[in-house]
Design a protein around this motif. Structure first.
Motif, PDB file in Angstrom:
ATOM      1  N   VAL A 102       0.204  -2.973 -41.814  1.00 48.23           N
ATOM      2  CA  VAL A 102       0.889  -2.131 -40.831  1.00 48.23           C
ATOM      3  C   VAL A 102      -0.060  -1.788 -39.683  1.00 48.23           C
ATOM      4  CG1 VAL A 102       1.845   0.169 -40.447  1.00 48.23           C
ATOM      5  CG2 VAL A 102       2.595  -1.178 -42.404  1.00 48.23           C
ATOM      6  N   ALA A 103      -1.272  -1.351 -40.013  1.00 48.03           N
ATOM      7  CA  ALA A 103      -2.231  -0.966 -38.978  1.00 48.03           C
ATOM      8  C   ALA A 103      -2.571  -2.146 -38.071  1.00 48.03           C
ATOM      9  CB  ALA A 103      -3.497  -0.403 -39.624  1.00 48.03           C
ATOM     10  N   LEU A 104      -2.791  -3.309 -38.674  1.00 42.07           N
ATOM     11  CA  LEU A 104      -3.153  -4.479 -37.875  1.00 42.07           C
ATOM     12  C   LEU A 104      -1.981  -4.931 -37.005  1.00 42.07           C
ATOM     13  CD1 LEU A 104      -5.527  -6.352 -37.367  1.00 42.07           C
ATOM     14  CD2 LEU A 104      -4.664  -7.865 -39.159  1.00 42.07           C
ATOM     15  N   THR A 105      -0.763  -4.834 -37.505  1.00 43.11           N
ATOM     16  CA  THR A 105       0.413  -5.183 -36.711  1.00 43.11           C
ATOM     17  C   THR A 105       0.543  -4.262 -35.501  1.00 43.11           C
ATOM     18  OG1 THR A 105       1.591  -6.044 -38.644  1.00 43.11           O
ATOM     19  CG2 THR A 105       2.928  -5.423 -36.754  1.00 43.11           C
ATOM     20  N   THR A 149       7.828 -10.943 -45.806  1.00 36.96           N
ATOM     21  CA  THR A 149       6.636 -10.104 -45.744  1.00 36.96           C
ATOM     22  C   THR A 149       6.537  -9.406 -44.397  1.00 36.96           C
ATOM     23  OG1 THR A 149       5.479 -11.600 -47.253  1.00 36.96           O
ATOM     24  CG2 THR A 149       4.127 -10.068 -45.987  1.00 36.96           C
ATOM     25  N   VAL A 150       6.808 -10.129 -43.331  1.00 36.46           N
ATOM     26  CA  VAL A 150       6.793  -9.533 -41.992  1.00 36.46           C
ATOM     27  C   VAL A 150       7.819  -8.408 -41.913  1.00 36.46           C
ATOM     28  CG1 VAL A 150       7.187  -9.961 -39.539  1.00 36.46           C
ATOM     29  CG2 VAL A 150       5.994 -11.672 -40.925  1.00 36.46           C
ATOM     30  N   LEU A 151       9.006  -8.641 -42.446  1.00 35.59           N
ATOM     31  CA  LEU A 151      10.055  -7.626 -42.386  1.00 35.59           C
ATOM     32  C   LEU A 151       9.675  -6.387 -43.189  1.00 35.59           C
ATOM     33  CD1 LEU A 151      13.296  -9.807 -42.623  1.00 35.59           C
ATOM     34  CD2 LEU A 151      12.160  -8.899 -40.598  1.00 35.59           C
ATOM     35  N   ARG A 152       9.028  -6.581 -44.325  1.00 33.67           N
ATOM     36  CA  ARG A 152       8.595  -5.426 -45.112  1.00 33.67           C
ATOM     37  C   ARG A 152       7.590  -4.586 -44.333  1.00 33.67           C
ATOM     38  NH1 ARG A 152       9.058  -8.846 -49.633  1.00 33.67           N
ATOM     39  NH2 ARG A 152       6.893  -9.545 -49.497  1.00 33.67           N
ATOM     40  N   LEU A 183       9.267  -3.755 -31.853  1.00 29.58           N
ATOM     41  CA  LEU A 183       8.644  -4.948 -32.423  1.00 29.58           C
ATOM     42  C   LEU A 183       9.676  -5.837 -33.116  1.00 29.58           C
ATOM     43  CD1 LEU A 183       5.374  -3.430 -33.923  1.00 29.58           C
ATOM     44  CD2 LEU A 183       5.617  -4.743 -31.815  1.00 29.58           C
ATOM     45  N   THR A 184      10.662  -5.241 -33.775  1.00 29.79           N
ATOM     46  CA  THR A 184      11.687  -6.041 -34.447  1.00 29.79           C
ATOM     47  C   THR A 184      12.569  -6.744 -33.431  1.00 29.79           C
ATOM     48  OG1 THR A 184      11.651  -4.449 -36.272  1.00 29.79           O
ATOM     49  CG2 THR A 184      13.481  -5.992 -36.228  1.00 29.79           C
ATOM     50  N   ARG A 185      12.829  -6.106 -32.302  1.00 33.09           N
ATOM     51  CA  ARG A 185      13.566  -6.786 -31.217  1.00 33.09           C
ATOM     52  C   ARG A 185      12.814  -8.039 -30.771  1.00 33.09           C
ATOM     53  NH1 ARG A 185      17.765  -4.052 -28.992  1.00 33.09           N
ATOM     54  NH2 ARG A 185      17.758  -1.777 -28.998  1.00 33.09           N
ATOM     55  N   ARG A 186      11.500  -7.900 -30.645  1.00 32.47           N
ATOM     56  CA  ARG A 186      10.704  -9.047 -30.206  1.00 32.47           C
ATOM     57  C   ARG A 186      10.730 -10.152 -31.248  1.00 32.47           C
ATOM     58  NH1 ARG A 186       5.021  -7.616 -27.765  1.00 32.47           N
ATOM     59  NH2 ARG A 186       5.316  -9.747 -27.063  1.00 32.47           N
ATOM     60  N   LEU A 187      10.669  -9.755 -32.521  1.00 31.08           N
ATOM     61  CA  LEU A 187      10.748 -10.757 -33.577  1.00 31.08           C
ATOM     62  C   LEU A 187      12.108 -11.446 -33.563  1.00 31.08           C
ATOM     63  CD1 LEU A 187       9.404 -12.094 -36.028  1.00 31.08           C
ATOM     64  CD2 LEU A 187      10.325 -10.246 -37.439  1.00 31.08           C
ATOM     65  N   ALA A 188      13.171 -10.674 -33.362  1.00 25.73           N
ATOM     66  CA  ALA A 188      14.516 -11.252 -33.316  1.00 25.73           C
ATOM     67  C   ALA A 188      14.664 -12.228 -32.151  1.00 25.73           C
ATOM     68  CB  ALA A 188      15.553 -10.141 -33.208  1.00 25.73           C
ATOM     69  N   ALA A 189      13.944 -11.965 -31.054  1.00 25.01           N
ATOM     70  CA  ALA A 189      14.002 -12.878 -29.916  1.00 25.01           C
ATOM     71  C   ALA A 189      13.213 -14.157 -30.177  1.00 25.01           C
ATOM     72  CB  ALA A 189      13.460 -12.179 -28.664  1.00 25.01           C
ATOM     73  N   ALA A 190      12.250 -14.083 -31.117  1.00 25.05           N
ATOM     74  CA  ALA A 190      11.390 -15.237 -31.382  1.00 25.05           C
ATOM     75  C   ALA A 190      11.876 -16.098 -32.537  1.00 25.05           C
ATOM     76  CB  ALA A 190       9.960 -14.761 -31.673  1.00 25.05           C
ATOM     77  N   ILE A 191      12.708 -15.545 -33.413  1.00 25.79           N
ATOM     78  CA  ILE A 191      13.120 -16.293 -34.603  1.00 25.79           C
ATOM     79  C   ILE A 191      14.592 -16.020 -34.882  1.00 25.79           C
ATOM     80  CG2 ILE A 191      12.331 -14.441 -36.131  1.00 25.79           C
ATOM     81  CD1 ILE A 191      11.674 -16.570 -38.213  1.00 25.79           C
ATOM     82  N   ARG A 233       3.414 -16.111 -34.409  1.00 26.70           N
ATOM     83  CA  ARG A 233       2.248 -16.463 -35.222  1.00 26.70           C
ATOM     84  C   ARG A 233       1.465 -15.209 -35.595  1.00 26.70           C
ATOM     85  NH1 ARG A 233      -3.182 -17.828 -34.773  1.00 26.70           N
ATOM     86  NH2 ARG A 233      -3.824 -19.600 -36.051  1.00 26.70           N
ATOM     87  N   LEU A 234       1.353 -14.272 -34.653  1.00 33.19           N
ATOM     88  CA  LEU A 234       0.605 -13.054 -34.920  1.00 33.19           C
ATOM     89  C   LEU A 234       1.328 -12.162 -35.922  1.00 33.19           C
ATOM     90  CD1 LEU A 234      -0.678 -12.184 -31.342  1.00 33.19           C
ATOM     91  CD2 LEU A 234      -1.968 -13.159 -33.237  1.00 33.19           C
ATOM     92  N   TYR A 235       2.645 -12.136 -35.857  1.00 34.90           N
ATOM     93  CA  TYR A 235       3.404 -11.377 -36.852  1.00 34.90           C
ATOM     94  C   TYR A 235       3.020 -11.847 -38.259  1.00 34.90           C
ATOM     95  CZ  TYR A 235       6.846  -8.914 -33.911  1.00 34.90           C
ATOM     96  OH  TYR A 235       7.474  -8.061 -33.045  1.00 34.90           O
ATOM     97  N   PHE A 236       3.049 -13.160 -38.456  1.00 37.50           N
ATOM     98  CA  PHE A 236       2.772 -13.700 -39.779  1.00 37.50           C
ATOM     99  C   PHE A 236       1.315 -13.486 -40.178  1.00 37.50           C
ATOM    100  CE2 PHE A 236       6.528 -16.438 -38.751  1.00 37.50           C
ATOM    101  CZ  PHE A 236       7.351 -15.921 -39.744  1.00 37.50           C
TER     102      PHE A 236
END
Length: 381
Positions: free
Chosen positions: A112-115, A162-165, A188-196, A96-99
């Protein structure tokens, strides 16, 4: 102090506060204060439940920050609703935070800064150093971004692209200051891959790993750039290449091709070649054709012209280049390379010098200048 643990816990703690009713900006501030307190207290008195400790401290900081006459009733309701001490819920709000951090209302730099702050758990100072800007400037950028998304409710699925960009922008910043943003983007992308479960998320992770595997060979001892064809392939990280290739193959097998998978396929072909001369340029051209179909990007077509020049000869590459806008970034550098391969060092030297004047950074400018000087020294006097 396990800084990695703190950064891993940051998004889930922030998610708990938001679920309890805190607005994003106030919740994020409270979590940052809790992280500071953890750095102070944990070395002497480590908690048995780090996440629960952070949630408790952050929630109390949030309540303290909202105390005022106008907010008294809301504060009292929130205090009454405070759960009893105990293990924090296991729900993962990272996705949810990624999005939220990649919301389309934010500019790319703000996203980028907020992520990096909310999901990555980096401090404002670390992010500012990575971007080589004053801490106050970065603090203002993050504050504006938080205000922008504070009232946003994610009631519908977010835009994965958008998240991937945003993650790819983080990766391409590379390394500066005391934070390796390329490594942080991979984490961070590893974590996203684990979540989706999404083939393009896997494609981006594979692309990052394959590019990052060549990092040690990209610069010489004096800091100068080393072109791909001249890199010492023995310095490439074979473990990262193996992992990236495996992730890519699994993603491609799902037959839902996207731009990151196609880019990763190009990177994999480079990584698979024992020498530059053994690179399968014909396949690389085919993948660039796929990328052009997927993205309609002039930058892709520029890279394709280079590949065509390797696969079918420099004249074919120059013909492909002639169809593109000459104002494209690095267009002149590509023209110089192709003219050199075509046996025209005079034109190539002139174009390398022109490209150096347009270079986006010092390392690239120095490299192109050296290329021009090298060809000029070979010219008969």
């Amino acid at each position: 102090m396990d800084e990695t643990l703190l950064r891993d816990l940051t998004p889930s703690v922030l998610g708990v506060l938001v679920r309890r009713g805190a607005d994003f900006a106030a919740a994020e501030d409270a979590v940052q204060e809790a992280l500071v307190e953890a750095v102070r207290a944990w070395p002497e008195d480590p908690p048995r439940d780090p996440k629960g400790w952070l949630v408790t401290v952050a929630w109390r900081r949030f309540l303290d920050a909202t105390r005022s006459e106008a907010a008294r009733r809301r504060r009292e309701d929130a205090a009454a609703a405070e759960p009893a001490p105990g293990p924090a819920p296991a729900a993962d709000d990272t996705l949810r935070l990624y999005f939220l951090c990649a919301h389309p209302s934010l500019t790319p730099s703000s996203a980028v800064a907020l992520t990096l702050r909310a999901v990555g758990g980096l401090t404002t100072r670390q992010i500012a150093r990575a971007y080589l800007v004053p801490e106050a400037t970065m603090a203002q950028r993050i504050s504006r971004a938080k205000r922008t998304v504070s009232g946003v409710r994610l009631d519908t699925p977010g835009d994965v692209s958008t998240v991937l960009r945003v993650l790819y922008l983080v990766f391409n910043e590379g390394y500066s200051g005391d934070v390796d943003l390329a490594a942080e983007a991979i984490r961070l992308t590893r974590r996203l891959a684990a979540a989706i479960d999404h083939p393009e998320v896997a494609g981006l992770l594979a692309l990052m790993l394959l590019h990052h595997a060549r990092r040690a060979a990209r610069t010489a001892a004096d800091g100068s750039l080393v072109p791909l064809a001249e890199q010492d392939r023995g310095r490439w990280d074979r473990r990262a290449i193996t992992e990236g290739t495996g992730i890519l193959q699994a993603a491609l097998a799902r037959d839902r091709l996207g731009e990151y998978q196609a880019q990763a396929a190009v990177a994999a072909l480079h990584a698979d070649a024992p020498t530059a001369a053994e690179t399968d340029w014909v396949q690389i051209v085919e993948w660039y054709d796929e990328l052009a179909r997927l993205t309609d990007s002039p930058v892709v077509l520029l890279n394709r012209a280079v590949a065509v020049g390797e696969a079918d000869g420099p004249r074919a590459g120059l013909a492909a280049l002639a169809a593109l806008d000459a104002s494209l970034p690095r267009h002149t550098a590509v023209a110089a390379h192709l003219h050199e391969r075509d046996g025209d060092p005079v034109t190539a030297a002139r174009l390398y010098a022109e490209a150096a004047a347009k270079a986006p950074n010092l390392a690239e400018r120095d490299h192109l200048t050296r290329q021009a000087a090298r060809l000029n020294t070979l010219r008969p006097r």
